[in-house]
Design an enzyme around this catalytic site. Structure first.
Site, mmCIF file in Angstrom:
data_model
loop_
_atom_site.group_PDB
_atom_site.id
_atom_site.type_symbol
_atom_site.label_atom_id
_atom_site.label_comp_id
_atom_site.label_asym_id
_atom_site.label_seq_id
_atom_site.Cartn_x
_atom_site.Cartn_y
_atom_site.Cartn_z
ATOM 1 N N LYS A 152 68.677 -51.569 6.513
ATOM 2 C CA LYS A 152 67.280 -51.439 6.067
ATOM 3 C C LYS A 152 67.170 -50.200 5.198
ATOM 4 C CE LYS A 152 63.294 -53.523 6.727
ATOM 5 N NZ LYS A 152 63.007 -54.915 7.127
ATOM 6 N N ASP A 171 60.063 -55.692 1.889
ATOM 7 C CA ASP A 171 59.399 -55.451 3.179
ATOM 8 C C ASP A 171 58.024 -54.899 2.786
ATOM 9 O OD1 ASP A 171 60.156 -55.304 6.286
ATOM 10 O OD2 ASP A 171 58.967 -53.522 5.863
HETATM 11 P P1 NDP Z 1 53.124 -56.464 2.707
HETATM 12 O O1 NDP Z 1 53.263 -55.135 2.084
HETATM 13 O O2 NDP Z 1 53.125 -57.682 1.868
HETATM 14 O O3 NDP Z 1 51.805 -56.523 3.606
HETATM 15 C C1 NDP Z 1 51.616 -55.634 4.648
HETATM 16 C C2 NDP Z 1 50.259 -55.910 5.258
HETATM 17 O O4 NDP Z 1 50.131 -55.154 6.465
HETATM 18 C C3 NDP Z 1 49.115 -55.466 4.356
HETATM 19 O O5 NDP Z 1 47.994 -56.251 4.616
HETATM 20 C C4 NDP Z 1 48.908 -54.024 4.816
HETATM 21 O O6 NDP Z 1 47.630 -53.521 4.509
HETATM 22 C C5 NDP Z 1 49.105 -54.161 6.300
HETATM 23 N N1 NDP Z 1 49.596 -52.900 6.863
HETATM 24 C C6 NDP Z 1 50.715 -52.247 6.503
HETATM 25 N N2 NDP Z 1 50.839 -51.106 7.183
HETATM 26 C C7 NDP Z 1 49.758 -51.024 7.963
HETATM 27 C C8 NDP Z 1 49.293 -50.078 8.893
HETATM 28 N N3 NDP Z 1 49.962 -48.944 9.121
HETATM 29 N N4 NDP Z 1 48.138 -50.351 9.562
HETATM 30 C C9 NDP Z 1 47.443 -51.492 9.309
HETATM 31 N N5 NDP Z 1 47.838 -52.419 8.431
HETATM 32 C C10 NDP Z 1 48.969 -52.187 7.769
HETATM 33 O O7 NDP Z 1 54.297 -56.522 3.786
HETATM 34 P P2 NDP Z 1 54.893 -57.801 4.547
HETATM 35 O O8 NDP Z 1 53.850 -58.823 4.767
HETATM 36 O O9 NDP Z 1 56.142 -58.171 3.858
HETATM 37 O O10 NDP Z 1 55.325 -57.152 5.946
HETATM 38 C C11 NDP Z 1 54.463 -57.171 7.082
HETATM 39 C C12 NDP Z 1 55.300 -56.988 8.340
HETATM 40 O O11 NDP Z 1 56.253 -58.056 8.427
HETATM 41 C C13 NDP Z 1 56.144 -55.707 8.386
HETATM 42 O O12 NDP Z 1 56.217 -55.285 9.731
HETATM 43 C C14 NDP Z 1 57.510 -56.168 7.934
HETATM 44 O O13 NDP Z 1 58.524 -55.323 8.411
HETATM 45 C C15 NDP Z 1 57.564 -57.526 8.580
HETATM 46 N N6 NDP Z 1 58.505 -58.496 8.025
HETATM 47 C C16 NDP Z 1 58.489 -58.819 6.695
HETATM 48 C C17 NDP Z 1 59.364 -59.775 6.193
HETATM 49 C C18 NDP Z 1 59.334 -60.204 4.771
HETATM 50 O O14 NDP Z 1 60.101 -61.117 4.433
HETATM 51 N N7 NDP Z 1 58.506 -59.640 3.912
HETATM 52 C C19 NDP Z 1 60.360 -60.417 7.066
HETATM 53 C C20 NDP Z 1 60.233 -60.073 8.459
HETATM 54 C C21 NDP Z 1 59.356 -59.132 8.896
HETATM 55 P P3 NDP Z 1 47.364 -52.719 3.125
HETATM 56 O O15 NDP Z 1 47.200 -53.797 2.079
HETATM 57 O O16 NDP Z 1 46.144 -51.960 3.411
HETATM 58 O O17 NDP Z 1 48.564 -51.865 2.871
HETATM 59 O O1 2IT Z 2 62.322 -57.546 8.257
HETATM 60 C C1 2IT Z 2 62.897 -58.421 7.579
HETATM 61 O O2 2IT Z 2 63.586 -59.291 8.109
HETATM 62 C C2 2IT Z 2 62.695 -58.409 6.126
HETATM 63 N N1 2IT Z 2 61.944 -57.575 5.630
HETATM 64 C C3 2IT Z 2 63.431 -59.385 5.260
HETATM 65 C C4 2IT Z 2 64.826 -58.920 4.989
HETATM 66 C C5 2IT Z 2 65.608 -59.746 3.983
HETATM 67 O O3 2IT Z 2 66.724 -59.297 3.689
HETATM 68 O O4 2IT Z 2 65.158 -60.785 3.530
#
Ligand code: NDP
Ligand code: 2IT
Length: 445
Positions: free
Chosen positions: A126, A166
Site C-alpha cells: 500500500k 484508494d
Molecule cells: P474515494 O476517495 O472515492 O471516496 C471516499 C469517500 O469517503 C468520500 O465520500 C469521502 O468524503 C469519504 N471519507 C474519506 N475519508 C473520510 C473521513 N475521514 N471521514 C468521513 N468520510 C470520509 O475513496 P474510495 O471510495 O475508493 O475508498 C473508500 C474506502 O474503501 C476506503 O476505506 C478505501 O480504503 C476502501 N477501499 C477502496 C477500494 C477501491 O477500489 N477504491 C478497494 C477496497 C477498499 P469526502 O468526499 O468528503 O472526502
Molecule cells: O483497498 C484496496 O483493496 C484497494 N484500494 C484496491 C487495491 C488495488 O490494487 O486494486
C-alpha cells in the site's frame, strides 16, 4: 489472545510506536490465529507470524511540487511493500491529509490477507501521501502525481509492485501517474498500475468492482440465511468510488438505499438516493454531498454527526477506518439491522466488530467483502499480460464468481475452526493460511 500470539503482538507494538491503526489491524488478525498454530505447529517454528508483521520493504520519500501560485510545497510519499509470497506487491495509493506511516502499514497489512483470499497471484502493499487533493486544481494534481512518480517509479514494475487507487486516487490520478512512469522508463508497461482508463489498458468493471463485489458478498451472506436484498432498506456511508457502485448494484437488485455521506455530513433521502445526482456531484464536479438538497428539495442533509442512527436493515460502511463505533453498532442493532459489510478498510472499531459478532448478524469484514476491487485489478493485469480486453459481462461474471468463492471459503473455514457464521475468523484464517504455506515453501527469505 492466545498465549503464544500475545508476545508477538506486544513486540509489534513496541517496534512500531505511535502507529495505532497498524496495531489495531495486527491485533484483529493475531487474536484469531491461536487455533491455527495448534493445527500447524510448523508456522511457529518458521516464525511466520513475526515475519508477516514486518514489511519486506518500507519506502518513505519527499514529494516536492509547485502550486498554481508558484509556491513550493513539500509532501511525504510512502510505499510499504509488505509481502510478496503470492505475487508482486499489490495495493492502492491513498492521497489524504491524515496519511502517515501507521495508516499505510495498516492498509498494507490488511491487503496481504485480502489479496490472498481473491485466489489471484498478488502479494500485499500500500502507498500514498499526506497530500490533500481537496481544493487543488487539475494542474496541481498533475504536478503532484508527476513528482510522486518521479521517485516511486524505481520501486515499481509489473512483476515487482503494482499500485492502484484508494481514497483520493481515482482514474484521473492513475492517468497522470502512468503517464510519468511511461515517460521516465520509456516503456508502455500497462501492468504496472491498475484502474487505468478504458482507452489505454484499463479493464471494464474495475471502476465498479469494489462496490459491486461488496453487494455480491452481501447477497451470499443473506442467501445462507435464506434471505435476499430485494426490498431491503440500506444505508451506505461515503459517496466515493466504493459507495457509488455499492449503491448502484443495490438498486439494481431491488434494494432501497436511503442515505449516504461525505466527510462533511450525512444525506437522507427517504424516496431513495438519486444516484445520477450523486455521480454528477462527486465523480464529475467534485463537490459536496450536501449540495444534493438543492436539486432534491425533499431530501435532508445534516452537517457532521453519524449516519448509523438512520434505521436500516443493511449497513455498509464505505468511507474510512473506524467510522463505525461500538455505540453505532448498538444503535444499528436496536433499529433492526441484520447485515453489515465493510466496503471500506477497517471501518468498524474493535468494539463495534465484537458487538456485531455477539449479535450473530451477518457481518462481512473488509478483507473479504471489499476484495472485489483488487481482484478486478488482478483481472486487469491478466488482460494487460495477454494484450486483451474482455467484455463487461464476462469481467463481471468473473468478479461475481470470485466473490462467491471468497464467501464460500470464509464460511467453510469458520466452520472448520468451530466458529460457524463468523466471517472475521474465516477471512483471517483462510487468508493467513495461503500466505503462510507459501512462505514456508519459499524458505527463509
Ligand atoms: P474515494 O476517495 O472515492 O471516496 C471516499 C469517500 O469517503 C468520500 O465520500 C469521502 O468524503 C469519504 N471519507 C474519506 N475519508 C473520510 C473521513 N475521514 N471521514 C468521513 N468520510 C470520509 O475513496 P474510495 O471510495 O475508493 O475508498 C473508500 C474506502 O474503501 C476506503 O476505506 C478505501 O480504503 C476502501 N477501499 C477502496 C477500494 C477501491 O477500489 N477504491 C478497494 C477496497 C477498499 P469526502 O468526499 O468528503 O472526502
Ligand atoms: O483497498 C484496496 O483493496 C484497494 N484500494 C484496491 C487495491 C488495488 O490494487 O486494486
Amino acid at each position: 489472545m492466545d498465549e503464544k500470539v500475545d508476545p508477538i503482538l506486544q513486540e509489534v507494538i513496541a517496534r512500531n510506536p505511535g502507529e495505532s491503526e497498524f496495531h489495531q489491524a495486527v491485533r484483529e488478525v493475531l487474536e484469531t490465529l491461536g487455533p491455527v498454530l495448534v493445527k500447524y505447529p510448523e508456522f511457529a517454528r518458521h516464525k511466520i507470524i513475526e515475519r508477516i508483521c514486518e514489511p519486506e520493504r518500507q519506502i518513505i520519500f519527499r514529494v516536492p511540487w509547485q502550486d498554481d501560485k508558484g509556491q513550493v510545497q513539500i509532501n511525504r510519499g510512502f510505499r510499504v511493500e509488505f509481502n510478496s509470497a503470492l505475487g508482486p506487491y499489490k495495493g492502492g495509493l491513498r492521497f489524504r491529509a491524515s496519511v502517515y506511516l501507521g495508516i499505510i502499514k495498516f492498509l498494507g497489512f490488511e491487503q496481504i490477507f485480502k489479496n490472498a483470499l481473491t485466489g489471484m497471484p498478488i502479494g500485499g502493499g500500500k502507498g500514498g501521501s499526506d497530500f490533500d487533493p481537496k481544493g487543488k486544481s487539475n494542474d496541481e494534481i498533475m504536478r503532484f502525481c508527476q513528482s510522486f512518480m518521479t521517485e516511486l517509479y524505481r520501486h515499481l514494475g509489473e512483476y515487482t509492485d503494482v499500485p492502484a487507487g484508494d481514497i483520493g486516487v481515482g482514474g484521473r490520478e492513475i492517468g497522470y501517474l502512468f503517464g510519468q512512469y511511461k515517460r521516465i522508463t520509456n516503456r508502455y508497461e500497462s501492468g504496472v498500475l491498475t484502474g487505468k482508463g478504458l482507452e489505454w489498458g484499463g479493464s471494464l468493471v474495475r471502476t465498479e468492482a469494489t462496490g459491486y463485489g461488496l453487494i455480491f458478498f452481501v447477497r451470499e451472506m443473506l442467501k445462507v440465511r435464506g434471505d435476499d436484498l430485494a426490498g431491503k432498506t440500506c444505508v451506505v456511508s461515503g459517496s466515493g468510488n466504493v459507495a457509488i457502485y455499492a449503491i448502484e448494484k443495490l438498486q439494481e437488485l431491488g434494494a432501497r438505499v436511503i442515505a449516504c455521506s461525505d466527510s462533511d455530513g450525512v444525506l437522507l433521502d427517504e424516496q431513495g438516493i438519486d444516484l445520477e445526482i450523486v455521480k454528477q456531484l462527486k465523480e464529475k464536479e467534485r463537490r459536496r454531498i450536501g449540495e444534493y438538497t438543492t436539486l432534491r428539495k425533499h431530501a435532508h442533509y445534516r452537517a457532521k454527526g453519524t449516519i448509523w442512527d438512520i434505521p436500516c436493515q443493511v449497513a455498509l460502511p464505505c468511507a474510512t477506518q473506524n467510522e463505525l463505533t461500538g455505540k453505532d453498532a448498538n444503535t444499528l442493532l436496536k433499529n433492526g439491522c441484520i447485515a453489515v459489510a465493510e466496503g471500506a478498510n477497517m471501518p468498524t472499531t474493535p468494539e463495534g466488530a465484537r458487538t456485531f459478532l455477539a449479535a450473530k448478524i451477518a457481518y462481512g469484514p473488509g478483507k473479504a467483502a471489499n476484495a472485489g476491487g483488487v481482484a478486478t485489478s488482478a483481472l486487469e493485469m491478466q488482460q494487460n499480460a495477454c494484450r486483451d480486453a474482455w467484455t463487461f459481462d464476462y469481467t463481471q461474471q468473473k468478479l461475481e464468481a470470485i466473490m462467491k468463492e471468497i464467501h464460500r471459503l470464509c464460511h467453510q473455514t469458520a466452520e472448520e475452526f468451530g466458529m460457524p457464521g463468523n466471517y472475521v475468523i474465516g477471512a483471517n484464517i483462510a487468508g493467513f493460511l495461503k500466505v503462510a504455506k507459501a512462505m514456508v515453501a519459499l524458505g527463509l527469505v
